[in-house]
Enzyme design. Structure first.
Site, PDB file in Angstrom:
ATOM      1  N   SER A  59       0.836  -1.203   0.000  1.00 42.37           N
ATOM      2  CA  SER A  59       0.000   0.000   0.000  1.00 42.37           C
ATOM      3  C   SER A  59       0.873   1.257   0.000  1.00 42.37           C
ATOM      4  CB  SER A  59      -0.956  -0.050   1.196  1.00 42.37           C
ATOM      5  OG  SER A  59      -1.972   0.910   1.094  1.00 42.37           O
ATOM      6  N   ASP A 232      -5.106  -4.592  -2.984  1.00 45.08           N
ATOM      7  CA  ASP A 232      -4.407  -4.135  -1.786  1.00 45.08           C
ATOM      8  C   ASP A 232      -3.592  -5.218  -1.082  1.00 45.08           C
ATOM      9  OD1 ASP A 232      -3.666  -2.433   0.323  1.00 45.08           O
ATOM     10  OD2 ASP A 232      -5.326  -3.154   1.533  1.00 45.08           O
TER      11      ASP A 232
END
Length: 346
Positions: A59, A232
């Site tokens: 991330s 993610d």
């Protein structure tokens, strides 16, 4: 020279790689730590000054790792964080959840501008074409993705800067929060679609591997027309490590099995007053009001003074860690360029 060799030896006794956790808008904490490590000359290999030490991230942590590998100044990265935070506040009262707003599109735009003049060959050399840079992803096709190691993937081969940017976009993409709910199917916001298309090419070149087996993942025939293959990295592993001697950097107070620079380094982990819950089998997060506030700052944009304060806190915590382990050479107060304290990059 002898003093420098002793310093390098003490560093290698404690960490030989650095991992950056998912952080959202608290990537500014990462940048404060990076500034401190840069000031001490600890982000380059002792014997290969033209290469970085192994880096990993997910991330926002992935973006931090790429910025280090690209030799971008933390103050320039801080300008990007402030700009993204400004755009999120401008979007509306719901901040990043505002309908019609896509944070990853904003991140892609500013990251492209930040890396525009980076020498691609030098970047690939510094990371040894990927052997020193690992970005975490979650395989969307594996269910459930949370706490399921079969869903955990990583990239350790890059054909160029655009590959690294695409992987960072997907590693930061959470449908409905940082990007459109429909992902690559959304025709209004194209960052996820562009990144997913490039990642599919990387999968074909065997650049994307499953963590549990270290074997390349494969595309199924229907994947080319379906949603993005990965998203993610923090969904399955928000606190990535490169090896047993990874120094983990995170804006969340938690207990880790390895060395770490976290936002409350002085807290006693075994204190009866600190409740913990198992995030994974090796990471236990503190259940405190301060941590709840950190999660709030992570998920939604804060004012610039808050983000600057987190940058300084990261610098101070890193300084404290280096002093505690006898790695620090000199102390320099954290400085954020005045040019980014009030101005927003367009």
């Amino acid at each position: 020279m002898v003093a420098l060799q002793a310093l390098v030896l003490r560093q290698q006794q404690h960490f030989t790689s650095v991992g950056f956790s998912g952080a959202g808008f608290l990537a500014c904490y990462h940048l404060g730590v990076v500034q401190c490590l840069r000031d001490q000359g600890l982000l380059h290999c002792a014997l290969e000054k033209d290469k970085v030490i192994p880096l990993t991230g997910v991330s926002a942590g992935a973006l931090t790792a790429v910025a280090i590998a690209a030799d971008i100044e933390p103050s320039d990265c801080m300008s990007v964080v402030l700009s993204c935070a400004h755009k999120a506040r401008e979007a509306g009262r719901l901040n990043t959840w505002q309908p019609g707003f896509s944070l990853v599109d904003v991140v892609e735009h500013y990251t492209q501008k930040m890396l525009l003049h980076v020498d691609e060959e030098a970047f690939l050399h510094r990371i040894d074409h990927g052997k020193r840079l690992r970005i975490g992803l979650t395989d969307r096709r594996v269910f459930p993705p949370i706490r399921n190691r079969h869903a955990e993937c990583y990239v350790d081969r890059y054909r160029g800067l655009q590959d690294a940017i695409a992987v960072c976009v997907l590693s930061s993409f959470v449908p409905g929060w940082t990007g459109p709910v429909q992902g690559r199917r959304d025709t209004t916001h194209r960052a996820v679609s562009r990144a997913a298309q490039r990642l599919d090419q990387m999968i074909e070149f065997k650049c994307v591997k499953r963590t549990i087996t270290d074997a390349p993942i494969r595309l199924k025939p229907e994947d080319s027309t379906a949603r993005e293959t990965c998203w993610d990295g923090g969904l399955v592993n928000a606190f990535p490590i490169f090896d047993a001697r990874t120094l983990l950097v995170t804006p969340i107070a938690a207990h880790f099995p390895s060395h770490s620079i976290c936002i409350h380094p002085g807290m006693e982990y075994d204190s009866a007053n600190v409740h913990r819950f198992a995030w994974t089998d090796r990471v236990h997060v503190h259940w405190t009001a301060a941590n709840a506030y950190n999660f709030r700052c992570l998920l939604a944009s804060s004012e610039p003074d808050v983000l600057h304060a987190k940058f300084s806190q990261g610098y101070d915590n890193a300084t404290r860690y280096l002093k505690q382990h006898g790695i620090r050479q000199t102390y320099t107060a954290p400085v954020v360029s005045p040019s980014i304290s009030t101005n927003v990059v367009q």
